[in-house]
Motif scaffolding. Structure first.
Motif, PDB file in Angstrom:
ATOM      1  N   LEU A   1       0.875  -1.173   0.000  1.00  0.00           N
ATOM      2  CA  LEU A   1       0.000   0.000   0.000  1.00  0.00           C
ATOM      3  C   LEU A   1       0.908   1.217   0.000  1.00  0.00           C
ATOM      4  CD1 LEU A   1      -2.670  -1.021   2.657  1.00  0.00           C
ATOM      5  CD2 LEU A   1      -2.873  -1.112   0.188  1.00  0.00           C
ATOM      6  N   LYS A   2       0.831   2.012  -1.043  1.00  0.00           N
ATOM      7  CA  LYS A   2       1.733   3.154  -1.185  1.00  0.00           C
ATOM      8  C   LYS A   2       0.914   4.430  -1.313  1.00  0.00           C
ATOM      9  CE  LYS A   2       5.426   4.993  -4.027  1.00  0.00           C
ATOM     10  NZ  LYS A   2       6.181   4.840  -5.274  1.00  0.00           N
ATOM     11  N   LYS A   3       1.106   5.321  -0.357  1.00  0.00           N
ATOM     12  CA  LYS A   3       0.422   6.610  -0.427  1.00  0.00           C
ATOM     13  C   LYS A   3       1.125   7.456  -1.484  1.00  0.00           C
ATOM     14  CE  LYS A   3      -1.028  10.581   2.250  1.00  0.00           C
ATOM     15  NZ  LYS A   3      -1.022  11.245   3.548  1.00  0.00           N
ATOM     16  N   PRO A   4       0.378   7.926  -2.476  1.00  0.00           N
ATOM     17  CA  PRO A   4       1.011   8.740  -3.515  1.00  0.00           C
ATOM     18  C   PRO A   4       1.444  10.100  -2.951  1.00  0.00           C
ATOM     19  CG  PRO A   4      -1.348   8.537  -3.907  1.00  0.00           C
ATOM     20  CD  PRO A   4      -1.030   7.711  -2.707  1.00  0.00           C
ATOM     21  N   GLU A   5       2.452  10.692  -3.585  1.00  0.00           N
ATOM     22  CA  GLU A   5       2.916  12.008  -3.145  1.00  0.00           C
ATOM     23  C   GLU A   5       1.783  13.025  -3.207  1.00  0.00           C
ATOM     24  OE1 GLU A   5       6.533  13.406  -4.962  1.00  0.00           O
ATOM     25  OE2 GLU A   5       7.418  11.411  -4.863  1.00  0.00           O
ATOM     26  N   GLN A   6       0.987  12.947  -4.240  1.00  0.00           N
ATOM     27  CA  GLN A   6      -0.164  13.828  -4.411  1.00  0.00           C
ATOM     28  C   GLN A   6      -1.398  12.947  -4.408  1.00  0.00           C
ATOM     29  OE1 GLN A   6      -0.416  17.138  -4.420  1.00  0.00           O
ATOM     30  NE2 GLN A   6      -2.589  17.049  -4.737  1.00  0.00           N
ATOM     31  N   ALA A   7      -2.048  12.805  -3.228  1.00  0.00           N
ATOM     32  CA  ALA A   7      -3.179  11.883  -3.092  1.00  0.00           C
ATOM     33  C   ALA A   7      -4.462  12.431  -3.691  1.00  0.00           C
ATOM     34  CB  ALA A   7      -3.409  11.538  -1.624  1.00  0.00           C
ATOM     35  N   THR A   8      -4.552  13.746  -3.855  1.00  0.00           N
ATOM     36  CA  THR A   8      -5.737  14.319  -4.492  1.00  0.00           C
ATOM     37  C   THR A   8      -5.629  14.026  -5.974  1.00  0.00           C
ATOM     38  OG1 THR A   8      -5.813  16.068  -2.846  1.00  0.00           O
ATOM     39  CG2 THR A   8      -7.118  16.393  -4.839  1.00  0.00           C
ATOM     40  N   GLY A   9      -6.562  13.229  -6.474  1.00  0.00           N
ATOM     41  CA  GLY A   9      -6.516  12.807  -7.866  1.00  0.00           C
ATOM     42  C   GLY A   9      -6.759  13.942  -8.836  1.00  0.00           C
ATOM     43  N   THR A  10      -6.331  13.724 -10.060  1.00  0.00           N
ATOM     44  CA  THR A  10      -6.532  14.711 -11.109  1.00  0.00           C
ATOM     45  C   THR A  10      -7.811  14.401 -11.866  1.00  0.00           C
ATOM     46  OG1 THR A  10      -5.227  13.383 -12.628  1.00  0.00           O
ATOM     47  CG2 THR A  10      -4.058  15.086 -11.380  1.00  0.00           C
ATOM     48  N   GLY A  11      -8.240  15.320 -12.700  1.00  0.00           N
ATOM     49  CA  GLY A  11      -9.470  15.131 -13.463  1.00  0.00           C
ATOM     50  C   GLY A  11     -10.668  15.568 -12.641  1.00  0.00           C
ATOM     51  N   ASN A  12     -11.850  15.148 -13.084  1.00  0.00           N
ATOM     52  CA  ASN A  12     -13.047  15.521 -12.333  1.00  0.00           C
ATOM     53  C   ASN A  12     -13.117  14.698 -11.050  1.00  0.00           C
ATOM     54  OD1 ASN A  12     -14.473  13.037 -12.716  1.00  0.00           O
ATOM     55  ND2 ASN A  12     -15.089  13.721 -14.751  1.00  0.00           N
ATOM     56  N   ASP A  13     -14.033  15.047 -10.158  1.00  0.00           N
ATOM     57  CA  ASP A  13     -14.121  14.391  -8.851  1.00  0.00           C
ATOM     58  C   ASP A  13     -14.318  12.887  -8.976  1.00  0.00           C
ATOM     59  OD1 ASP A  13     -13.682  16.763  -7.544  1.00  0.00           O
ATOM     60  OD2 ASP A  13     -15.799  17.130  -7.108  1.00  0.00           O
ATOM     61  N   ALA A  14     -15.157  12.451  -9.917  1.00  0.00           N
ATOM     62  CA  ALA A  14     -15.418  11.021 -10.078  1.00  0.00           C
ATOM     63  C   ALA A  14     -14.155  10.276 -10.516  1.00  0.00           C
ATOM     64  CB  ALA A  14     -16.542  10.794 -11.083  1.00  0.00           C
ATOM     65  N   GLU A  15     -13.344  10.878 -11.375  1.00  0.00           N
ATOM     66  CA  GLU A  15     -12.107  10.249 -11.822  1.00  0.00           C
ATOM     67  C   GLU A  15     -11.035  10.284 -10.739  1.00  0.00           C
ATOM     68  OE1 GLU A  15     -11.436  12.479 -15.376  1.00  0.00           O
ATOM     69  OE2 GLU A  15     -12.528  11.064 -16.601  1.00  0.00           O
ATOM     70  N   ALA A  16     -11.134  11.238  -9.821  1.00  0.00           N
ATOM     71  CA  ALA A  16     -10.145  11.358  -8.751  1.00  0.00           C
ATOM     72  C   ALA A  16     -10.334  10.289  -7.677  1.00  0.00           C
ATOM     73  CB  ALA A  16     -10.231  12.751  -8.120  1.00  0.00           C
ATOM     74  N   ARG A  17     -11.550   9.801  -7.498  1.00  0.00           N
ATOM     75  CA  ARG A  17     -11.845   8.801  -6.455  1.00  0.00           C
ATOM     76  C   ARG A  17     -11.488   7.413  -6.976  1.00  0.00           C
ATOM     77  NH1 ARG A  17     -16.537  12.102  -6.312  1.00  0.00           N
ATOM     78  NH2 ARG A  17     -17.647  10.575  -7.556  1.00  0.00           N
ATOM     79  N   ARG A  18     -10.216   7.034  -6.828  1.00  0.00           N
ATOM     80  CA  ARG A  18      -9.791   5.762  -7.406  1.00  0.00           C
ATOM     81  C   ARG A  18      -8.654   5.135  -6.599  1.00  0.00           C
ATOM     82  NH1 ARG A  18      -7.002   9.667 -10.170  1.00  0.00           N
ATOM     83  NH2 ARG A  18      -4.820   9.247 -10.571  1.00  0.00           N
ATOM     84  N   VAL A  19      -8.441   3.850  -6.868  1.00  0.00           N
ATOM     85  CA  VAL A  19      -7.274   3.118  -6.390  1.00  0.00           C
ATOM     86  C   VAL A  19      -6.662   2.497  -7.629  1.00  0.00           C
ATOM     87  CG1 VAL A  19      -6.405   1.191  -5.018  1.00  0.00           C
ATOM     88  CG2 VAL A  19      -8.204   2.656  -4.100  1.00  0.00           C
ATOM     89  N   GLU A  20      -5.351   2.666  -7.784  1.00  0.00           N
ATOM     90  CA  GLU A  20      -4.646   2.095  -8.909  1.00  0.00           C
ATOM     91  C   GLU A  20      -3.825   0.899  -8.454  1.00  0.00           C
ATOM     92  OE1 GLU A  20      -2.289   5.207 -10.689  1.00  0.00           O
ATOM     93  OE2 GLU A  20      -4.062   6.237 -11.465  1.00  0.00           O
ATOM     94  N   VAL A  21      -3.840  -0.164  -9.258  1.00  0.00           N
ATOM     95  CA  VAL A  21      -3.043  -1.360  -9.000  1.00  0.00           C
ATOM     96  C   VAL A  21      -1.986  -1.435 -10.101  1.00  0.00           C
ATOM     97  CG1 VAL A  21      -3.040  -3.868  -8.762  1.00  0.00           C
ATOM     98  CG2 VAL A  21      -5.016  -2.545  -7.979  1.00  0.00           C
ATOM     99  N   VAL A  22      -0.715  -1.389  -9.693  1.00  0.00           N
ATOM    100  CA  VAL A  22       0.399  -1.447 -10.642  1.00  0.00           C
ATOM    101  C   VAL A  22       1.240  -2.672 -10.324  1.00  0.00           C
ATOM    102  CG1 VAL A  22       2.464  -0.244 -11.470  1.00  0.00           C
ATOM    103  CG2 VAL A  22       0.443   1.067 -10.832  1.00  0.00           C
ATOM    104  N   ILE A  23       1.612  -3.408 -11.360  1.00  0.00           N
ATOM    105  CA  ILE A  23       2.497  -4.567 -11.184  1.00  0.00           C
ATOM    106  C   ILE A  23       3.927  -4.050 -11.235  1.00  0.00           C
ATOM    107  CG2 ILE A  23       3.232  -6.781 -12.139  1.00  0.00           C
ATOM    108  CD1 ILE A  23       0.394  -6.955 -13.428  1.00  0.00           C
ATOM    109  N   ALA A  24       4.654  -4.206 -10.111  1.00  0.00           N
ATOM    110  CA  ALA A  24       6.037  -3.731 -10.015  1.00  0.00           C
ATOM    111  C   ALA A  24       6.979  -4.901 -10.220  1.00  0.00           C
ATOM    112  CB  ALA A  24       6.267  -3.086  -8.660  1.00  0.00           C
ATOM    113  N   ASP A  25       8.192  -4.598 -10.642  1.00  0.00           N
ATOM    114  CA  ASP A  25       9.209  -5.642 -10.841  1.00  0.00           C
ATOM    115  C   ASP A  25       9.795  -6.118  -9.551  1.00  0.00           C
ATOM    116  OD1 ASP A  25       8.930  -5.641 -13.593  1.00  0.00           O
ATOM    117  OD2 ASP A  25      10.259  -3.931 -13.810  1.00  0.00           O
TER     118      ASP A  25
END
Length: 181
Positions: free
Chosen positions: A157-181
């Motif tokens: 679980l990694k808190k992003p440096e800028q937790a306030t998402g970009t785009g409109n409010d609906a697009e900002a309310r998200r969790v991203e899953v990234v596959i890391a090496d």
């Protein structure tokens, strides 16, 4: 100029504005449908799952597939290998289809890769409550991954440096899953 002329001018402007909005929405829906069909034809992972099936319609599904999210919909979008889970305002409930959208991430984690989950929130309301809600959303997704057989050690679980998402409010309310090496 009389009051009747002003009223008529206002009506004309309102009709033109409403027509422009409807045209823009129709164009966005059409492009979303086109992109989702083109992606499916090429074998690309195109997932657009909507909350309650009774409320699901082609317009919200197409909007999610095109990268735009309606205000109160929970949805899932797979984009460039990143699985993005969008949430309804004030909620941490995953959209239907979460397991299917996570299948590649689960396989990667079982193969030794690490999954990085980052929660974002919109700018409305209390910032501390928003940060806590973003964390709850990420934890709900973590729980879904664990239920799918992913070891907790493979999930970060990694808190992003800028937790306030970009785009409109609906697009900002998200969790991203990234596959890391």
């Amino acid at each position: 100029m009389s009051s009747q002329d002003n009223d008529q001018d206002i009506r004309v402007v309102a009709v033109v504005l409403i027509s422009a909005i409807l045209l823009a929405v129709g164009l966005a829906v059409g492009m979303g449908i086109h992109k989702s069909r083109a992606g499916a034809a090429k074998g690309a992972p195109a997932v657009a799952a909507q909350a309650p099936a009774a409320e699901a319609s082609a317009a919200p599904a197409a909007a999610a597939a095109s990268g735009t999210v309606a205000a109160d919909d929970a949805s899932i979008v797979v984009e460039n290998g990143v699985v993005k889970f969008y949430f309804a305002s004030g909620k941490a409930d995953l959209a239907p289809g979460a397991a299917e959208a996570l299948s590649d991430a689960v396989a990667a984690a079982k193969g030794g890769k690490k999954l990085v989950l980052s929660g974002f929130h919109d700018a409305t309301g209390d910032p501390a409550m928003n940060a806590e809600l973003a964390k709850k959303r990420a934890m709900a997704l973590r729980d879904a991954l664990v239920a799918a057989g992913v070891a907790e050690a493979s999930i970060e679980l990694k808190k992003p440096e800028q937790a306030t998402g970009t785009g409109n409010d609906a697009e900002a309310r998200r969790v991203e899953v990234v596959i890391a090496d």
